[in-house]
Scaffold this active site. Structure first.
Site, mmCIF file in Angstrom:
data_model
loop_
_atom_site.group_PDB
_atom_site.id
_atom_site.type_symbol
_atom_site.label_atom_id
_atom_site.label_comp_id
_atom_site.label_asym_id
_atom_site.label_seq_id
_atom_site.Cartn_x
_atom_site.Cartn_y
_atom_site.Cartn_z
ATOM 1 C CG ASN A 280 14.090 56.057 -1.174
ATOM 2 O OD1 ASN A 280 14.234 55.611 -0.043
ATOM 3 N ND2 ASN A 280 12.995 56.708 -1.541
ATOM 4 C CG HIS B 298 8.303 57.130 -2.476
ATOM 5 N ND1 HIS B 298 8.407 57.929 -1.347
ATOM 6 C CD2 HIS B 298 7.143 57.469 -3.072
ATOM 7 C CE1 HIS B 298 7.339 58.716 -1.284
ATOM 8 N NE2 HIS B 298 6.547 58.458 -2.303
ATOM 9 C CB SER C 257 8.571 53.970 -7.166
ATOM 10 O OG SER C 257 7.228 54.224 -7.578
ATOM 11 C CG ASP D 260 10.367 60.834 -2.431
ATOM 12 O OD1 ASP D 260 9.525 61.261 -1.632
ATOM 13 O OD2 ASP D 260 11.346 60.141 -2.087
#
Ligand SMILES: Nc1nc2c(c(=O)[nH]1)N[C@@H](CN(C=O)c1ccc(C(=O)N[C@@H](CCC(=O)O)C(=O)O)cc1)CN2
Ligand code: GAR
Length: 217
Positions: A108, A110, A137, A146
């Site tokens: 992912n 973020h 990030s 997260d």
């Protein structure tokens, strides 16, 4: 192309476009096998079609539960047997069983310097917190939101006249550099994931979570 990936989106798809561009330019040796969106109006679906990449729309509102949505999403993804699932602005919190199914092979991006500002509205929150710097990030996806192992971060200064929009634009520029880099390292087996932690081939980084500001000069 020996490295199939599936990209999940919910919106504009500029990070998807960065992956498409670098793949077409031969800088990223991956095969984007499919793009899946939970929003039918996501412009990223148009970007995928323009690149002749198969697309699927899965409207989460049509499912009775998060689990039911994730189960259908997993069924679609696994048709492509990806070696990596890439969340690129995918705006649904995934269930623990889904996160576990793809543990160590789902990334992912973020828009904050994790662990700061998990969740949403990160640019505005960073400004309101009088942060001097902000950034982005790339991390492995874990069941906890997260909170997965960070692979690479990039940062920018917050100027006194920055708005959430201007700061978001600066962060977007950083994203389009570091996400393809992280996907490239993973596809080249130079990043591995074990027991909740990311580790790096010595040709990449001495340790995880490096700030990659120098890449932006
Ligand atoms: N289990 C996990 N799921 C997801 C992760 C994760 O790390 N673990 N990352 C997110 C991406 N993300 C931030 O980077 C994020 C996406 C969505 C939300 C959120 O609150 N979503 C709401 C709906 C919001 C909307 O539709 O606009 C929700 O799902 O109810 C927070 C953070 C992807 N999933
Ligand atoms: N919490 C997840 C999140 O906010 N992700 C953010 O969504 C945007 C997607 O842009 P894009 O659709 O143009 O790639 C990106 O800025 C990404 O960091």
């Amino acid at each position: 192309m020996s490295f199939p990936i599936v990209v999940l989106i919910s919106g504009s798809g500029s990070n998807l476009q960065a992956l498409i561009d670098q793949s077409l330019q031969g800088q990223l040796n991956v095969n984007i096998s499919a793009v899946i969106s939970n929003k039918a109006d996501a412009y990223g679906l148009e970007r995928a079609k323009q690149a002749a990449i198969p697309t699927h729309t899965l409207d989460h509102k049509l499912f009775e539960s998060r689990e039911a949505f994730d189960a259908e999403l997993q069924k679609i993804i696994d048709q492509y047997s990806p070696k990596l699932v890439v969340l690129a602005g995918f705006m649904r919190i995934l269930t623990e069983s889904f996160a576990r199914h793809y543990e160590g092979r789902m990334l992912n991006i973020h828009p904050s310097l994790l662990p700061k500002f998990k969740g949403l509205d990160t640019h505005q929150r960073a400004i309101e917190a009088n942060e001097k710097e902000h950034g982005v990030s790339v991390h492995f996806v874990s069941a906890e939101l997260d909170a997965g192992a960070v692979i690479i971060q990039a940062s920018t200064e917050i100027s006194s006249n920055d708005t959430a929009e201007s700061l978001g634009n600066k962060v977007h520029t950083l994203e389009h550099i570091i996400y393809p880099l992280a996907v490239k390292w993973f596809s080249e087996d130079r990043i591995t994931f074990h027991d909740g932690k990311a580790s790096f081939d010595q040709t990449v980084l001495p340790e995880s979570g490096i700030r990659y500001n120098e890449a932006l000069k």
